[in-house]
Design an enzyme around this catalytic site. Structure first.
Site, short mmCIF file in Angstrom:
data_model
loop_
_atom_site.label_atom_id
_atom_site.label_comp_id
_atom_site.label_asym_id
_atom_site.label_seq_id
_atom_site.Cartn_x
_atom_site.Cartn_y
_atom_site.Cartn_z
CD GLU A 54 -2.96 -0.78 -0.10
OE1 GLU A 54 -3.04 0.41 -0.62
OE2 GLU A 54 -3.47 -1.76 -0.58
CE1 TYR A 137 -5.99 3.71 -0.47
CE2 TYR A 137 -3.57 3.56 0.10
CZ TYR A 137 -4.79 3.16 -0.56
OH TYR A 137 -4.60 2.08 -1.57
CG ASP A 155 -7.38 4.48 -4.48
OD1 ASP A 155 -8.50 4.71 -4.68
OD2 ASP A 155 -6.81 3.58 -4.90
#
Ligand code: SF4
Length: 386
Positions: A54, A137, A155
């Site tokens: 990520e 996020y 996102d």
């Protein structure tokens, strides 16, 4: 059917019917199971590997990330191994991925996780967000994908899907628009398979609900639920404010060799290429290029240093919001002694040592562009660097 209410006080763009919510969840999860791309981080439940992927995927495309992700995990298969690695080695492995603060933060966070959490990546978004470089996020992605915690992830891909699905016309980058998208994403979450659902939204945005008129609505599992499709607004959503204009800069670098070593300097920890090594360089600011190089060389190596008038090499390098032209000049040091202010940040390195430090892609390009046969430290006979 009464409009559904979120489990907390947050409100989506507009109330969403419970049946619509159930349809979206069911169809999207079913679509994801059939169509998801086979990506290396989807074959693991290791929170460390998920966190790494990520982090790498922020601002970087999947195809670029895959080899870096695999190399990184081979070198540092556990948080403890990453925490115990020298930062320079980590930055070197990251070279080419850009946004190097991600690598520095990852390294710092690995040290914190080792010390504070005994090497286990925390599962709560609140704890995750206390780690360096972990924002809403990343915390949401790690918690939901690795631990199935019921938390949203937004996102660019997700915000496009949501803006279109619910025909949201607010600027998705504005505080109000961002809030609406996040709130809607929270409301959409199923009770189970949260990680898959979040990945399904991202996957739909990446492969089907693509920007502008590249959306493939005919192949979309949510075409019957999509408000933008019904209203003919797909290509115009999401609304975003104008892009930041690209800034043009010229950076002046010096190439100083002495006794078969070359002078490198570590950039300040914050800012562009923060913490990476470089051929000493400055942003040109009004003065002529050669005068700027001369000033820099003398600042580092003393007043007896001279700089060739002729440029040694130039390269152009594009960053997201910056177009950088590098111009390098040959500096002739008369001594390897560094000026007091430069001693902490600068080093004379052999080529072998320089191959092991963290350099940006731009810096690698300049170094590759330096002619192989160059004058020696005193500008006398040409010598080929080893
Ligand atoms: S129908 Fe089209 S615009 Fe709507 S979510 Fe699907 S791909 Fe996106």
């Amino acid at each position: 059917m009464p409009p559904s209410r979120p489990s907390n006080s947050r409100q989506p763009a507009r109330p969403i019917k419970a049946r619509t919510l159930a349809d979206i969840r069911r169809k999207l999860l079913a679509w994801y199971r059939r169509n998801r791309r086979n990506l290396p981080w989807r074959n693991t439940s290791d929170p460390y590997a998920i966190w790494l992927s990520e982090t790498m995927l922020q601002q970087t495309q999947v195809a670029t990330v895959i080899p870096y992700y695999e190399r990184f995990l081979r070198k540092y298969p556990s948080i403890e191994r990453l925490a115990g690695a020298p930062l320079d080695e980590v930055l070197n492995l990251w070279a080419g991925l850009g946004y190097y603060s991600r690598a520095r933060n990852l390294h710092r966070a690995a040290i914190e996780i080792t010390n504070r959490y005994n090497g286990r990546v925390p599962d709560s978004t609140a704890e995750l967000r206390t780690l360096p470089g972990v924002g809403r996020y990343t915390a949401g992605a790690v918690a939901s994908i690795a631990y199935d915690v019921r938390t949203a992830v937004v996102d660019g891909n997700v915000s496009r899907v949501i803006a279109r699905l619910f025909d949201i016309h607010a600027d998705v980058k504005s505080p109000a628009g961002e809030k609406t998208v996040w709130n809607t994403a929270e409301v959409l979450l199923p009770r189970k398979h949260v990680g898959d659902f979040n990945q399904a939204l991202m996957e739909l945005g990446a492969t089907v609900c693509r920007p502008g008129d590249a959306a493939e609505c005919d192949a979309c599992p949510l075409r019957n639920e999509c408000n933008a499709l019904a209203a003919g607004n797909v290509a115009r959503l999401p609304v975003r404010k104008k892009k930041t204009p690209v800034k043009k800069e010229t950076h002046i670098a010096i190439v100083a060799d002495f006794d078969n070593k070359r002078l490198y300097r570590r950039r300040p920890a914050e800012g562009l290429w923060g913490g990476l090594w470089e051929l000493p360089s400055v942003v040109r600011n009004g003065a002529a290029e050669h005068a700027t190089a001369q000033m820099l060389a003398r600042e580092l190596l003393g007043d007896s240093t001279t700089v060739d008038r002729r440029q040694l090499c130039t390269i152009e390098h594009q960053l997201t919001h910056r177009s950088v032209k590098f111009v390098a000049f040959r500096a002739h040091a008369t001594t390897s002694r560094l000026q007091p202010d430069s001693q902490e940040s600068s080093r004379w390195l052999t080529k072998h040592a320089a191959d092991r430090i963290g350099l940006s892609t731009a810096m690698r390009k300049i170094i590759a562009a330096i002619p192989e046969t160059t004058p020696d430290s005193n500008g006398r006979a040409p010598t080929k660097r080893q």
